[in-house]
Scaffold this active site. Sequence first.
Site, short mmCIF file in Angstrom:
data_model
loop_
_atom_site.label_atom_id
_atom_site.label_comp_id
_atom_site.label_asym_id
_atom_site.label_seq_id
_atom_site.Cartn_x
_atom_site.Cartn_y
_atom_site.Cartn_z
N HIS A 149 0.84 -1.21 0.00
CA HIS A 149 0.00 0.00 0.00
C HIS A 149 0.87 1.26 0.00
O HIS A 149 0.62 2.20 -0.76
CB HIS A 149 -0.88 0.05 1.25
CG HIS A 149 -1.92 -1.03 1.36
ND1 HIS A 149 -2.04 -1.82 2.48
CD2 HIS A 149 -2.91 -1.43 0.52
CE1 HIS A 149 -3.05 -2.67 2.33
NE2 HIS A 149 -3.60 -2.46 1.14
N SER B 146 -2.64 -7.69 3.21
CA SER B 146 -2.96 -7.56 4.64
C SER B 146 -3.26 -8.93 5.23
O SER B 146 -2.89 -9.23 6.37
CB SER B 146 -4.15 -6.63 4.83
OG SER B 146 -3.88 -5.35 4.32
N1 ADP Z 1 1.15 -5.47 -2.24
C1 ADP Z 1 0.37 -4.60 -2.91
N2 ADP Z 1 0.85 -3.95 -3.99
C2 ADP Z 1 0.05 -3.12 -4.67
N3 ADP Z 1 -1.23 -2.86 -4.39
C3 ADP Z 1 -1.75 -3.47 -3.33
C4 ADP Z 1 -0.98 -4.37 -2.52
N4 ADP Z 1 -1.79 -4.83 -1.54
C5 ADP Z 1 -2.99 -4.23 -1.72
N5 ADP Z 1 -2.97 -3.42 -2.80
C6 ADP Z 1 -4.07 -2.62 -3.33
O1 ADP Z 1 -4.50 -1.73 -2.33
C7 ADP Z 1 -5.91 -1.53 -2.46
C8 ADP Z 1 -6.57 -1.78 -1.12
O2 ADP Z 1 -6.41 -3.13 -0.77
P1 ADP Z 1 -7.07 -3.74 0.54
O3 ADP Z 1 -6.54 -3.01 1.73
O4 ADP Z 1 -6.89 -5.20 0.48
O5 ADP Z 1 -8.58 -3.32 0.42
P2 ADP Z 1 -9.79 -4.05 -0.36
O6 ADP Z 1 -10.60 -4.65 0.74
O7 ADP Z 1 -10.47 -2.92 -1.07
O8 ADP Z 1 -9.18 -5.06 -1.27
C9 ADP Z 1 -6.37 -2.48 -3.56
O9 ADP Z 1 -6.46 -1.75 -4.77
C10 ADP Z 1 -5.27 -3.48 -3.65
O10 ADP Z 1 -5.17 -4.02 -4.95
#
Ligand code: ADP
Length: 176
Positions: A33, A144
């Site tokens: 993130h 996460s």
């Molecule tokens: N390791 C990562 N690299 C790039 N983008 C990520 C990574 N982990 C999560 N994301 C992106 O961050 C955003 C939020 O993810 P997340 O916290 O899992 O919420 P959600 O419940 O909306 O999936 C999403 O667009 C996800 O693809």
Amino acid sequence: MSEPTLLPPSKVTSHHKTVAVFPGSFDPVTFGHIDLIERSAVVFDEVIVAVASNQEKTPLFTVDERIDMIEGIFSHNSQVKVETFEGLLINYLVKRECHVIIRGLRAVSDFEYEFQMALMNRKLAPGIETFFMASSALYTYVSSRIVKELASLGGDVSDLVHPLVEKEIKTKYPSR
Ligand SMILES: Nc1ncnc2c1ncn2[C@@H]1O[C@H](COP(=O)(O)OP(=O)(O)O)[C@@H](O)[C@H]1O
Ligand SMILES: [Mg+2]
């Protein structure tokens, strides 16, 4: 032939700040993130990290805890704001008068759901665009969920999350 339409004065004279919203659960925020937020802040004037308050039924961290961690990590960067939203993401964007959603793509497996969401959001609010950013190769495997699983089993998460988050995770799994 009709006269060419002039742009409204606001578009010609004033610089519009381009604000992007990066929505998600952030339970907790990971280096994946953080990488996306930092790279977005290079392209957009302001990035609002929008923590969804109604996504997961049993989150590890409360919304306030998640916000505090992200704010702590980006306290040095005034371009990054952290907020929470409830309900439909596009309603939140309309309320904030913002036109850009940022989402990350880690693998093909992310694509189908993300594409569906982007199309649905565009159908609901045609003026709002979703921008996808490829994850950094370093953090493609980071989520996460993986962080929580690893931490709950006593594994070392220091390569996956900011030290501030690592410290908070330890308070959730004190026996480890
Ligand atoms: N390791 C990562 N690299 C790039 N983008 C990520 C990574 N982990 C999560 N994301 C992106 O961050 C955003 C939020 O993810 P997340 O916290 O899992 O919420 P959600 O419940 O909306 O999936 C999403 O667009 C996800 O693809
Ligand atoms: Mg996710």
